[in-house]
Design a protein around this motif. Structure first.
Motif, PDB file in Angstrom:
ATOM      1  N   ASN A  34      35.631  36.009  52.561  1.00  0.00           N
ATOM      2  CA  ASN A  34      35.124  35.406  51.326  1.00  0.00           C
ATOM      3  C   ASN A  34      34.066  36.301  50.691  1.00  0.00           C
ATOM      4  OD1 ASN A  34      36.773  33.177  51.522  1.00  0.00           O
ATOM      5  ND2 ASN A  34      35.227  31.872  52.514  1.00  0.00           N
ATOM      6  N   ILE A  35      33.194  36.852  51.538  1.00  0.00           N
ATOM      7  CA  ILE A  35      32.150  37.747  51.025  1.00  0.00           C
ATOM      8  C   ILE A  35      32.791  38.989  50.423  1.00  0.00           C
ATOM      9  CG2 ILE A  35      30.252  39.257  51.727  1.00  0.00           C
ATOM     10  CD1 ILE A  35      29.408  37.029  53.696  1.00  0.00           C
ATOM     11  N   LYS A  36      33.826  39.510  51.134  1.00  0.00           N
ATOM     12  CA  LYS A  36      34.524  40.684  50.599  1.00  0.00           C
ATOM     13  C   LYS A  36      35.176  40.362  49.263  1.00  0.00           C
ATOM     14  CE  LYS A  36      35.533  43.063  54.940  1.00  0.00           C
ATOM     15  NZ  LYS A  36      36.585  43.454  55.881  1.00  0.00           N
ATOM     16  N   ASP A  37      35.817  39.176  49.189  1.00  0.00           N
ATOM     17  CA  ASP A  37      36.442  38.769  47.930  1.00  0.00           C
ATOM     18  C   ASP A  37      35.392  38.628  46.825  1.00  0.00           C
ATOM     19  OD1 ASP A  37      38.926  38.757  49.079  1.00  0.00           O
ATOM     20  OD2 ASP A  37      38.995  36.574  49.397  1.00  0.00           O
ATOM     21  N   GLU A  38      34.241  38.015  47.156  1.00  0.00           N
ATOM     22  CA  GLU A  38      33.176  37.865  46.177  1.00  0.00           C
ATOM     23  C   GLU A  38      32.638  39.234  45.767  1.00  0.00           C
ATOM     24  OE1 GLU A  38      30.166  35.265  47.701  1.00  0.00           O
ATOM     25  OE2 GLU A  38      31.541  33.558  47.851  1.00  0.00           O
ATOM     26  N   ASP A  39      32.434  40.123  46.771  1.00  0.00           N
ATOM     27  CA  ASP A  39      31.959  41.474  46.472  1.00  0.00           C
ATOM     28  C   ASP A  39      32.954  42.206  45.588  1.00  0.00           C
ATOM     29  OD1 ASP A  39      29.663  41.094  47.875  1.00  0.00           O
ATOM     30  OD2 ASP A  39      30.300  42.237  49.665  1.00  0.00           O
ATOM     31  N   SER A  41      35.169  40.861  43.547  1.00  0.00           N
ATOM     32  CA  SER A  41      35.200  40.289  42.198  1.00  0.00           C
ATOM     33  C   SER A  41      33.948  40.713  41.418  1.00  0.00           C
ATOM     34  CB  SER A  41      35.331  38.772  42.248  1.00  0.00           C
ATOM     35  OG  SER A  41      34.189  38.194  42.846  1.00  0.00           O
ATOM     36  N   GLU A  42      32.790  40.740  42.085  1.00  0.00           N
ATOM     37  CA  GLU A  42      31.574  41.218  41.422  1.00  0.00           C
ATOM     38  C   GLU A  42      31.710  42.691  41.061  1.00  0.00           C
ATOM     39  OE1 GLU A  42      27.863  40.413  43.410  1.00  0.00           O
ATOM     40  OE2 GLU A  42      28.540  38.389  43.970  1.00  0.00           O
ATOM     41  N   LEU A  43      32.256  43.462  41.982  1.00  0.00           N
ATOM     42  CA  LEU A  43      32.447  44.891  41.744  1.00  0.00           C
ATOM     43  C   LEU A  43      33.404  45.106  40.574  1.00  0.00           C
ATOM     44  CD1 LEU A  43      31.787  47.754  42.721  1.00  0.00           C
ATOM     45  CD2 LEU A  43      33.762  47.596  44.240  1.00  0.00           C
ATOM     46  N   ASN A  44      34.495  44.324  40.552  1.00  0.00           N
ATOM     47  CA  ASN A  44      35.452  44.439  39.445  1.00  0.00           C
ATOM     48  C   ASN A  44      34.804  44.051  38.117  1.00  0.00           C
ATOM     49  OD1 ASN A  44      37.485  45.327  41.127  1.00  0.00           O
ATOM     50  ND2 ASN A  44      38.367  43.281  41.427  1.00  0.00           N
ATOM     51  N   ALA A  45      33.987  43.008  38.131  1.00  0.00           N
ATOM     52  CA  ALA A  45      33.311  42.580  36.900  1.00  0.00           C
ATOM     53  C   ALA A  45      32.343  43.662  36.432  1.00  0.00           C
ATOM     54  CB  ALA A  45      32.569  41.265  37.136  1.00  0.00           C
ATOM     55  N   LEU A  46      31.593  44.235  37.368  1.00  0.00           N
ATOM     56  CA  LEU A  46      30.667  45.317  37.002  1.00  0.00           C
ATOM     57  C   LEU A  46      31.424  46.536  36.491  1.00  0.00           C
ATOM     58  CD1 LEU A  46      28.024  45.124  39.879  1.00  0.00           C
ATOM     59  CD2 LEU A  46      27.703  44.531  37.471  1.00  0.00           C
ATOM     60  N   GLN A  47      32.557  46.860  37.115  1.00  0.00           N
ATOM     61  CA  GLN A  47      33.365  48.000  36.674  1.00  0.00           C
ATOM     62  C   GLN A  47      33.885  47.768  35.257  1.00  0.00           C
ATOM     63  OE1 GLN A  47      33.841  50.942  38.379  1.00  0.00           O
ATOM     64  NE2 GLN A  47      34.829  51.675  36.533  1.00  0.00           N
ATOM     65  N   GLU A  48      34.325  46.543  34.969  1.00  0.00           N
ATOM     66  CA  GLU A  48      34.813  46.216  33.621  1.00  0.00           C
ATOM     67  C   GLU A  48      33.693  46.357  32.592  1.00  0.00           C
ATOM     68  OE1 GLU A  48      36.640  42.370  33.671  1.00  0.00           O
ATOM     69  OE2 GLU A  48      38.175  42.996  35.110  1.00  0.00           O
ATOM     70  N   LYS A  49      32.493  45.853  32.937  1.00  0.00           N
ATOM     71  CA  LYS A  49      31.351  45.992  32.024  1.00  0.00           C
ATOM     72  C   LYS A  49      31.012  47.458  31.803  1.00  0.00           C
ATOM     73  CE  LYS A  49      28.950  41.636  32.920  1.00  0.00           C
ATOM     74  NZ  LYS A  49      27.741  41.018  33.465  1.00  0.00           N
ATOM     75  N   TYR A  50      31.024  48.228  32.872  1.00  0.00           N
ATOM     76  CA  TYR A  50      30.739  49.664  32.763  1.00  0.00           C
ATOM     77  C   TYR A  50      31.766  50.346  31.865  1.00  0.00           C
ATOM     78  CZ  TYR A  50      30.681  54.599  33.960  1.00  0.00           C
ATOM     79  OH  TYR A  50      30.665  55.959  33.881  1.00  0.00           O
ATOM     80  N   ASP A  51      33.041  50.046  32.079  1.00  0.00           N
ATOM     81  CA  ASP A  51      34.094  50.665  31.266  1.00  0.00           C
ATOM     82  C   ASP A  51      33.936  50.294  29.791  1.00  0.00           C
ATOM     83  OD1 ASP A  51      35.165  51.860  33.522  1.00  0.00           O
ATOM     84  OD2 ASP A  51      36.743  50.332  33.804  1.00  0.00           O
ATOM     85  N   ALA A  52      33.614  49.015  29.525  1.00  0.00           N
ATOM     86  CA  ALA A  52      33.440  48.577  28.138  1.00  0.00           C
ATOM     87  C   ALA A  52      32.254  49.297  27.491  1.00  0.00           C
ATOM     88  CB  ALA A  52      33.236  47.065  28.087  1.00  0.00           C
TER      89      ALA A  52
END
Length: 190
Positions: A34-39, A41-52
């Protein structure tokens, strides 16, 4: 006999403890997943923000570069147009100089020459004034290093100190910008 209360000797207690250890391990694995999944998803969200933000930065940099190039081109066009406009206005003056030169070939009267010269001089002054040229006034003015260049200093009691006595060469400005300072003689104390 009944079962012993000693947990070390009771086989059921050993099994329960083993089962509890297994359950704890499973819970730990699930929690870590669950922590890995949360990490992730957070990592993916941060990557999307960075890309934008990175794409926004790249577009902004390109827009600024285009703006800079457009401004440079417009400045060059304005300078070219300004020079062209000034030259067109000066062509009439050049034509009058050439007419005056032809007219002087057969004239022996100095008054006519002076009159022709004065007309052409007035025309030059008018054209340059229309282009924004202003003469720097020096008559009875106090010396100002922003507009005047002192090439002589004359001790005198007739005028106050730092007052311009006479103008040796006219100065000109375009708006607030001095094109050439006036060369002047400045009064000093005796």
């Amino acid at each position: 006999m009944g079962k012993s209360n000693n947990p070390f000797k009771n086989p059921d207690s050993i099994e329960d403890a083993a089962n509890q250890d297994e359950i704890k391990e499973e819970v730990k694995e699930e929690n870590s997943e669950n922590i890995k999944d949360e990490d992730n998803s957070e990592l993916n969200a941060l990557q999307e923000k960075y890309d934008a933000l990175n794409q926004q930065y790249i577009r902004l940099a390109a827009d600024f570069d285009n703006y800079r190039k457009r401004q440079e081109h417009e400045r060059e066009e304005l300078l070219k147009f300004g020079t062209e406009n000034a030259l067109k206005k000066m062509l009439d003056v050049l034509d009058n100089f050439e007419r005056g030169k032809k007219a002087l070939e057969n004239i022996e009267d100095c008054a006519k020459v002076k009159e022709s010269f004065d007309l052409v001089h007035k025309q030059v002054i008018d054209v340059l004034t229309k282009l924004g040229l202003e003469e720097i006034d020096t008559t009875d003015k106090e010396f100002d290093p922003n507009f005047h260049e002192a090439v002589m200093q004359t001790p005198t009691s007739e005028k106050p100190e730092h007052t311009i006595i006479n103008e040796l060469q006219k100065g000109y400005k375009l708006g607030d910008k001095v094109l050439r300072p006036a060369l002047v003689n400045v009064a000093t104390a005796e």
